[in-house]
Write a protein that holds these residues in place. Structure first.
Motif: not given
Length: 309
Positions: A188-192, A157-158, A199-208, A162-168
């Motif tokens: 992906g990124y969660v930006i708050a 998290q960074e 939430y922007h997932s980026g490219d992804t296959g199915w996962f938990d 001025g935004l709270d950004v998490t790389f997921v």
């Protein structure tokens, strides 16, 4: 250093599998469909309202590219404005072309595949924005003259502009050349900001990992999820979810608004370029979800994030 997924060390499709797919030596063959000339819903946007930046907004540019405006900051995610990716021509024009694009404060890259990290676009954007990239990609950016670079690992998290950004996490892989398979991460990124969360997932296959993201971020307002480049499933499943899985992920995430992306722009797989916009409403109806929560994608259309259900 090499990076891996949460559930496996999926590297990339094997060369033999790629050949099998390209030559049609499998049981999921589809009739050949055009790579260009397919009409995708489009709304002309000259950017005048966006340059005033008086509201929190989201605008689909094409593929996984978005302009996000939060707190007066202009953010680009996976910007690709080029007319082609080498020999792969662009099917539809950018929803925001260069004259309409507000000056970006930060640029977010989910991974290094060329339909997400386009060197000509990035070089034209120049070194002034902050570039937020997965671990392992910072060297490419610094080598190419971008000095304001923040590398992030999963769940890091960074505070950025001025935004709270998490790389997921995401379920994918990376490669830019012959020798760099999985030497940079993907995700992906969660930006708050002030309670508003996207939430922007980026490219992804199915996962938990969708469940893990939902646990950490229970109030996602808009989820940008890929709904294209999924056929044939035996080949694409490990790296790209399909529309049905995207809706399932949306349910798990508990997000308010579904934003379909990664379709209609570049022909990367066997399904017709416009298939997602036809099948998504059918899946939505089957799942008995409120129609206003589905945004399957209109290029150039700007959504007011504070108006989302």
């Amino acid at each position: 250093m090499h990076f891996s997924n949460l559930k496996s060390n999926f590297r990339k499709p094997a060369g033999s599998q790629t050949l099998k797919w390209l030559l049609g030596w499998h049981d999921e063959k589809r009739p050949k469909s055009p790579a260009t000339g397919i009409v995708i819903p489009y709304m002309y946007n000259d950017g005048q309202g966006l340059r005033r930046a008086t509201a929190d907004t989201l605008t689909w540019i094409g593929q996984a590219s978005f302009l996000i405006q939060l707190g007066g900051k202009n953010l680009l995610i996976d910007p690709v404005l080029s007319r082609s990716l080498g020999f792969i021509r662009r099917n539809s024009p950018p929803g925001l072309d260069w004259p309409a694009l507000p000056k970006p404060d930060a640029v977010f890259i989910t991974h290094n595949h060329r339909d997400h990290m386009d060197a000509p676009t990035l070089k034209r954007l120049g070194p002034e924005p902050v570039y937020v990239v997965p671990k392992g990609l910072g060297h490419w950016f610094r080598h190419n003259g971008f000095s304001r670079v923040i590398e992030m690992g999963w769940w890091q998290q960074e505070e950025i502009e001025g935004l709270d950004v998490t790389f997921v996490p995401a379920e994918h892989w990376s490669r830019r050349s012959l020798t760099d398979i999985n030497t940079s991460w993907w995700g992906g990124y969660v930006i708050a900001r002030n309670g508003l969360c996207i939430y922007h997932s980026g490219d992804t296959g199915w996962f938990d990992g969708f469940s893990g993201i939902a646990e950490r971020f229970p109030d996602i307002h808009a989820a940008m999820l890929p709904v294209g480049a999924y056929a044939p499933r035996w080949f694409m499943r490990a790296q790209h979810i399909d529309p049905e899985e995207a809706v399932k992920a949306f349910r798990i995430l508990g997000a308010k608004q579904f934003i379909g992306m990664h379709w209609g722009t570049f022909k990367l797989s066997d399904e017709p370029l416009d298939e997602p916009m036809h099948v998504l409403p059918l899946i939505w109806e089957k799942e008995e979800l409120e129609r206003q929560r589905l945004e399957s994608g209109v290029l150039g259309k700007t959504l007011r994030l504070d108006k989302l259900v």
